[in-house]
Design a protein around this motif. Structure first.
Motif, PDB file in Angstrom:
ATOM      1  N   MET A   1       0.826  -1.194   0.000  1.00 20.25           N
ATOM      2  CA  MET A   1       0.000   0.000   0.000  1.00 20.25           C
ATOM      3  C   MET A   1       0.867   1.252   0.000  1.00 20.25           C
ATOM      4  O   MET A   1       0.618   2.206  -0.723  1.00 20.25           O
ATOM      5  CB  MET A   1      -0.924   0.016   1.212  1.00 20.25           C
ATOM      6  CG  MET A   1      -1.813   1.235   1.272  1.00 20.25           C
ATOM      7  SD  MET A   1      -2.881   1.211   2.702  1.00 20.25           S
ATOM      8  CE  MET A   1      -1.830   1.962   3.897  1.00 20.25           C
TER       9      MET A   1
ATOM     10  N   LEU B   1       0.802   4.365  -2.462  1.00 13.83           N
ATOM     11  CA  LEU B   1       0.228   5.565  -1.857  1.00 13.83           C
ATOM     12  C   LEU B   1       1.092   6.787  -2.170  1.00 13.83           C
ATOM     13  O   LEU B   1       0.587   7.886  -2.397  1.00 13.83           O
ATOM     14  CB  LEU B   1       0.137   5.348  -0.340  1.00 13.83           C
ATOM     15  CG  LEU B   1      -0.759   6.237   0.486  1.00 13.83           C
ATOM     16  CD1 LEU B   1      -2.190   6.136   0.015  1.00 13.83           C
ATOM     17  CD2 LEU B   1      -0.666   5.853   1.954  1.00 13.83           C
TER      18      LEU B   1
ATOM     19  N   SER C   1      -4.428   9.110  -8.635  1.00 16.58           N
ATOM     20  CA  SER C   1      -5.682   8.373  -8.431  1.00 16.58           C
ATOM     21  C   SER C   1      -6.017   7.473  -9.623  1.00 16.58           C
ATOM     22  O   SER C   1      -6.649   6.437  -9.452  1.00 16.58           O
ATOM     23  CB  SER C   1      -6.820   9.347  -8.163  1.00 16.58           C
ATOM     24  OG  SER C   1      -6.921  10.265  -9.218  1.00 16.58           O
TER      25      SER C   1
ATOM     26  N   ALA D   1      -3.892   4.279  -9.169  1.00 14.07           N
ATOM     27  CA  ALA D   1      -3.889   3.688  -7.824  1.00 14.07           C
ATOM     28  C   ALA D   1      -4.401   2.253  -7.841  1.00 14.07           C
ATOM     29  O   ALA D   1      -5.432   1.969  -8.449  1.00 14.07           O
ATOM     30  CB  ALA D   1      -4.747   4.519  -6.887  1.00 14.07           C
TER      31      ALA D   1
ATOM     32  N   VAL E   1      -4.787   1.114  -2.359  1.00 11.62           N
ATOM     33  CA  VAL E   1      -4.888   2.564  -2.147  1.00 11.62           C
ATOM     34  C   VAL E   1      -6.345   3.021  -2.259  1.00 11.62           C
ATOM     35  O   VAL E   1      -6.817   3.847  -1.475  1.00 11.62           O
ATOM     36  CB  VAL E   1      -3.987   3.309  -3.154  1.00 11.62           C
ATOM     37  CG1 VAL E   1      -4.210   4.805  -3.076  1.00 11.62           C
ATOM     38  CG2 VAL E   1      -2.527   2.985  -2.899  1.00 11.62           C
TER      39      VAL E   1
ATOM     40  N   GLN F   1      -7.962   2.073   1.013  1.00  7.27           N
ATOM     41  CA  GLN F   1      -7.587   2.819   2.214  1.00  7.27           C
ATOM     42  C   GLN F   1      -8.315   4.160   2.287  1.00  7.27           C
ATOM     43  O   GLN F   1      -8.623   4.635   3.373  1.00  7.27           O
ATOM     44  CB  GLN F   1      -6.066   2.973   2.344  1.00  7.27           C
ATOM     45  CG  GLN F   1      -5.383   3.849   1.300  1.00  7.27           C
ATOM     46  CD  GLN F   1      -5.483   5.331   1.614  1.00  7.27           C
ATOM     47  OE1 GLN F   1      -5.610   5.704   2.773  1.00  7.27           O
ATOM     48  NE2 GLN F   1      -5.440   6.158   0.583  1.00  7.27           N
ATOM     49  N   SER F   2      -8.606   4.750   1.119  1.00  6.99           N
ATOM     50  CA  SER F   2      -9.337   6.018   1.190  1.00  6.99           C
ATOM     51  C   SER F   2     -10.769   5.760   1.660  1.00  6.99           C
ATOM     52  O   SER F   2     -11.377   6.596   2.339  1.00  6.99           O
ATOM     53  CB  SER F   2      -9.321   6.735  -0.162  1.00  6.99           C
ATOM     54  OG  SER F   2      -9.909   5.921  -1.151  1.00  6.99           O
TER      55      SER F   2
ATOM     56  N   ASP G   1       1.312   0.087   7.391  1.00  5.89           N
ATOM     57  CA  ASP G   1      -0.063  -0.115   6.912  1.00  5.89           C
ATOM     58  C   ASP G   1      -1.055  -0.428   8.034  1.00  5.89           C
ATOM     59  O   ASP G   1      -2.141   0.144   8.092  1.00  5.89           O
ATOM     60  CB  ASP G   1      -0.150  -1.251   5.901  1.00  5.89           C
ATOM     61  CG  ASP G   1       0.967  -1.225   4.875  1.00  5.89           C
ATOM     62  OD1 ASP G   1       2.104  -0.932   5.275  1.00  5.89           O
ATOM     63  OD2 ASP G   1       0.695  -1.517   3.714  1.00  5.89           O
TER      64      ASP G   1
ATOM     65  N   TRP H   1       5.532   9.288   6.678  1.00  4.49           N
ATOM     66  CA  TRP H   1       4.619   9.483   5.552  1.00  4.49           C
ATOM     67  C   TRP H   1       3.805  10.765   5.725  1.00  4.49           C
ATOM     68  O   TRP H   1       3.675  11.562   4.799  1.00  4.49           O
ATOM     69  CB  TRP H   1       3.684   8.271   5.410  1.00  4.49           C
ATOM     70  CG  TRP H   1       2.799   8.401   4.218  1.00  4.49           C
ATOM     71  CD1 TRP H   1       3.101   8.050   2.944  1.00  4.49           C
ATOM     72  CD2 TRP H   1       1.484   8.962   4.191  1.00  4.49           C
ATOM     73  NE1 TRP H   1       2.053   8.348   2.108  1.00  4.49           N
ATOM     74  CE2 TRP H   1       1.054   8.905   2.841  1.00  4.49           C
ATOM     75  CE3 TRP H   1       0.632   9.504   5.156  1.00  4.49           C
ATOM     76  CZ2 TRP H   1      -0.200   9.374   2.448  1.00  4.49           C
ATOM     77  CZ3 TRP H   1      -0.610   9.963   4.761  1.00  4.49           C
ATOM     78  CH2 TRP H   1      -1.018   9.899   3.423  1.00  4.49           C
TER      79      TRP H   1
END
Lengths: 311, 450
Positions: free
Chosen positions: A247, A251, A256, A259, A263, A266-267, B388, B410
């Motif tokens: 990820m 990321l 986008s 992705a 990814v 995760q959003s 993660d 990050w």
């Protein structure tokens, strides 16, 4: 195949294959009393292990059943209710996900990142590993120690400079940038694994090929590659899983439209709760491929782990 | 990724591969040709970036002003980063040890059952899935609502077994004059009651979902013994209207599980819990006047489980998810080591009268020491870089409390702040933390080559 003649570094598959069948534990005297104790012990061990196995399976089952229930059902009650009310089970979530353009696109991004990143690592690492194992050049041993050192380098120390570099090259945000980064950080392990395996190939085979007048390239292609297939399979599976499951790198590097599934999910996870139908379904979709790979190639996977490394 | 350069062969060894290498026959340039593709990629995307990161970490956010070790100073002074450091320390101290110990236990136990292979498969499986999927899996497990999250469903289930009294939050007496609030919480009768009498205790304001699934109709209590006080606790509200206040009407529900106490001079002398019909019997009372009390526990909010992902427990909760993923890795490595231990040594010890625990502690574990070290080191490297799982599992409200170095790196670099100075410093800091493991790997590798 047997490469047991190799040095300590060349015994990747051997470790697994020589694993003996479990031996039953009996008491020192072997009489009835100790047999009963042994039986009870085994019974107890079985119960404990069963409980642990249930504990290990439950979380994944939970995700699976959640993915098969409607959002309303998931908000109203726990997934385990589906066990007593199978009528709740539906494939609607999967249908919705497949008609969700963003998610489908993300799925294909995952595929188009994972496959090239895996193939490239296998090819580049095979070449380098052959040179390390069977060719002579100055500084070879030192260079290989550098490779061993690079095994543990955290990606964090390279993210910022590489992002800048990719920006200058105009590929930042593309799938290519994600692939390249994965290849770079997959290489040390790949070279290490393959070199150790290649070095265990019997010398006589190479000698014979040389006698027949084969050049290095031919030996590499028609002797080393076929014999090294088990190690290449282990490596391929590892690299595949590592890239598929990643990820962080995506990321940072993928915009986008490039992705991958991780990814995109995760959003969604940022607003956990209201969208459990999308999340559970997407997560299950993303883990089904690794699980299929895992179960089909479990032996190679285990060998890869035993070869001394995991990502 | 975390990698440990080693073969798992306790007592292994062998001849170095390089003694069997033939002399160079073709030009050296061919070797460089084989190396070049991998070499270029490693140089450009791994080696040079390490050097650049070190250089960049000495400059400020914009990259124009040289600030020396200022960014490194910020790692230890900035509150967010400091929390991350503390959490990473907890991770490194707890998770690798836990994974190794569990792996050892599993590896030893699976040798003793016939379905060991199936068990191994089950425990090993989570390693194949992504941290993201595991994170979502555990978000579902840790859901705060016990009706949805399996962890809290189990916890509240166990809790309810041990405290069987039902709870009716918000319920209150029908007649506040006869049953006023007590000083100790809950309610107590204003007048005293003699043994041999019957006391109705009507309540109102009971929430619908606090009632049992299929509530029984309330029943009037019969004539009590001379040393007992009896009565009914019920929901004095007739569904569909009607019914007289304070009277047990036909369609009024009993309230089971309510604790009723008999007090004498403020001391509890007898206690009873209402049955399905709402009846209670307080027995063995000496003659005299008693106050009846409904203690506060009856009206407390029910236990709703543990706040797993709250700021206090979030890190241990994520560590559990991590252990779930990685115990299989340790188990497989240790299992292979175990298989390589000569059985004769174990049998000999058993014949000499050693029990299983002694065999395990004095023979198995020392022989496994190299493998255990490898597992531990691999896990430490892995845990240092944990990203993660923390990023996915910690909800926004606990993100601060669960912070770790990789997540902080990050966030400051790519999560909005765009502070590449501090980000580089954090990256280099992580690199420095894994440096001992790198040296360990190299040393081990060179030993194996000799």
């Amino acid at each position: 195949m047997s490469v047991a003649t190799g040095g300590g570094a060349a015994t990747v598959p051997e470790t697994v294959e020589t694993q003996r069948p479990p031996k039953r534990v009996t008491g020192p005297l072997g009489g009835w009393g100790s047999r009963i104790t042994a039986f009870l012990n085994r019974g107890l061990v079985s119960v404990v292990l069963t409980l642990i196995a249930v504990f290990w399976l439950l979380p994944t089952l939970g995700l699976f059943f959640s993915s098969l229930r409607s959002a309303q059902d998931n908000t109203a009650s726990g997934w385990w209710n589906a066990l007593t009310a199978p009528a709740q089970l539906t494939l609607d979530n999967y249908q919705n996900l497949l008609s969700n353009e963003g998610m489908v696109n993300a799925f294909f991004n995952t595929v188009w990142i994972t496959v090239p990143a895996t193939v490239l690592v296998v090819v580049l690492a095979s070449l380098a590993a052959y040179a390390f194992a069977w060719m002579d050049f100055p500084g070879r041993d030192w260079l290989f120690i550098v490779v061993v050192g690079l095994l543990v380098v955290p990606v964090q120390v390279a993210l910022i400079p590489v992002a800048g570099l990719f920006g200058d090259l105009g590929i930042y945000g593309t799938r290519l940038s994600v692939i390249l980064f994965h290849v770079a950080f997959g290489l040390p392990f790949a070279v290490f694994l393959l070199r150790n395996f290649f070095a265990g190939v019997p010398k006589e085979l190479l000698e014979a090929a040389r006698m027949d007048g084969a050049g290095e390239w031919r030996i590499f292609r028609s002797v080393i590659m076929p014999l090294g297939l088990p190690a290449i399979a282990s490596l391929g599976i590892f690299q595949f899983l590592w890239v598929w499951n990643d990820m962080l790198i995506a990321l940072v590097f993928a915009d986008s439209s490039a992705a991958p599934l991780t990814v995109a999910l995760q959003s969604q996870a940022r607003q956990f709760g209201s969208n459990i139908d999308v999340l559970a379904t997407g997560a299950f979709l993303s883990l089904v491929v690794p699980l299929v790979v895992f179960f089909s190639f479990q032996r190679y996977f285990e060998q890869g782990v035993l070869a001394g490394s995991v990502k | 990724m975390s990698q440990t350069a080693t073969q798992v062969r306790p007592g292994g060894g062998g001849t170095p591969a390089r003694t069997r290498r033939p002399p160079a026959r073709e030009g050296r340039w061919l070797a460089w040709l084989f190396l070049a593709p991998a070499g270029v990629v490693l140089l450009a995307l791994v080696l040079w970036p390490i050097v650049y990161s070190v250089w960049r970490s000495l400059f400020d956010r914009s990259g124009r002003a040289f600030i020396g070790l200022g960014n490194y100073q910020r790692i230890f002074t900035d509150a967010d980063t400091f929390t991350a450091l503390k959490n990473n320390l907890i991770w490194v101290l707890v998770a690798p040890a836990l994974v190794t110990v569990l792996g050892l236990i599993f590896a030893v136990l699976t040798e003793r059952v016939r379905w060991g292979t199936a068990f191994k498969l089950i425990v090993f499986m989570p390693m194949a899935i992504s941290f993201l999927a595991a994170g979502i899996i555990f978000r579902v497990v840790y859901d705060q609502d016990p009706d949805r999250g399996v962890a809290n469903a189990v916890v509240t289930g166990v809790h309810d077994v041990f405290s069987s009294s039902a709870q009716y939050p918000g319920a209150r007496p029908r007649d506040a004059d006869a049953l006023p609030p007590a000083a100790a919480g809950g309610y107590a009768t204003a007048d005293t009651v003699e043994p041999g009498s019957t006391v109705p205790l009507p309540l109102v304001g009971v929430e619908g979902d606090a009632l049992p699934e299929d509530p029984s109709a309330a029943q009037a209590a019969g004539e009590p013994a001379a040393d007992a006080i009896t009565g009914t606790v019920w929901f004095d509200f007739a569904r569909g209207g009607g019914g007289a206040p304070g009277e047990i009407d036909d369609n009024e529900s009993a309230l089971p599980g309510v604790v009723v106490q008999a007090l004498r001079d403020g001391e509890v002398v007898a206690e009873a819990t209402t049955d399905d019909q709402g009846l209670f019997v307080l027995e063995g009372l000496d003659p005299g006047g008693y106050q009846l009390a409904l203690p506060a526990g009856n009206f407390a909010q029910p236990f709703r489980g543990v706040s797993w992902l709250g700021p206090d427990l979030v890190t241990p909760a994520i560590i559990v998810a991590y252990v779930w993923m990685w115990a299989g890795f340790a188990m497989v490595l240790i299992g292979a080591g175990l298989a390589a231990i000569p059985r004769d040594a174990l049998e000999a010890a058993r014949i000499d009268g050693a029990n299983e625990w002694q065999v395990f502690r004095l023979i198995t574990v020392p022989l496994l020491a190299p493998v255990l070290t490898v597992v531990l080191v691999t896990m430490i490297i892995n845990v240092l870089k944990i990203f993660d799982l923390v990023y996915i599992i910690a909800p926004g409200s606990s993100a601060q409390a669960a912070n770790v170095i990789a997540v902080q790196m990050w966030s400051v670099s790519f999560g909005g702040a765009q502070d590449f100075g501090l980000g580089s410093a954090l990256g280099v800091f992580l690199f420095l933390l894994v440096l001992p493991a790198m040296l360990f790997n190299i040393r081990r590798f060179r030993q194996e080559q000799q």
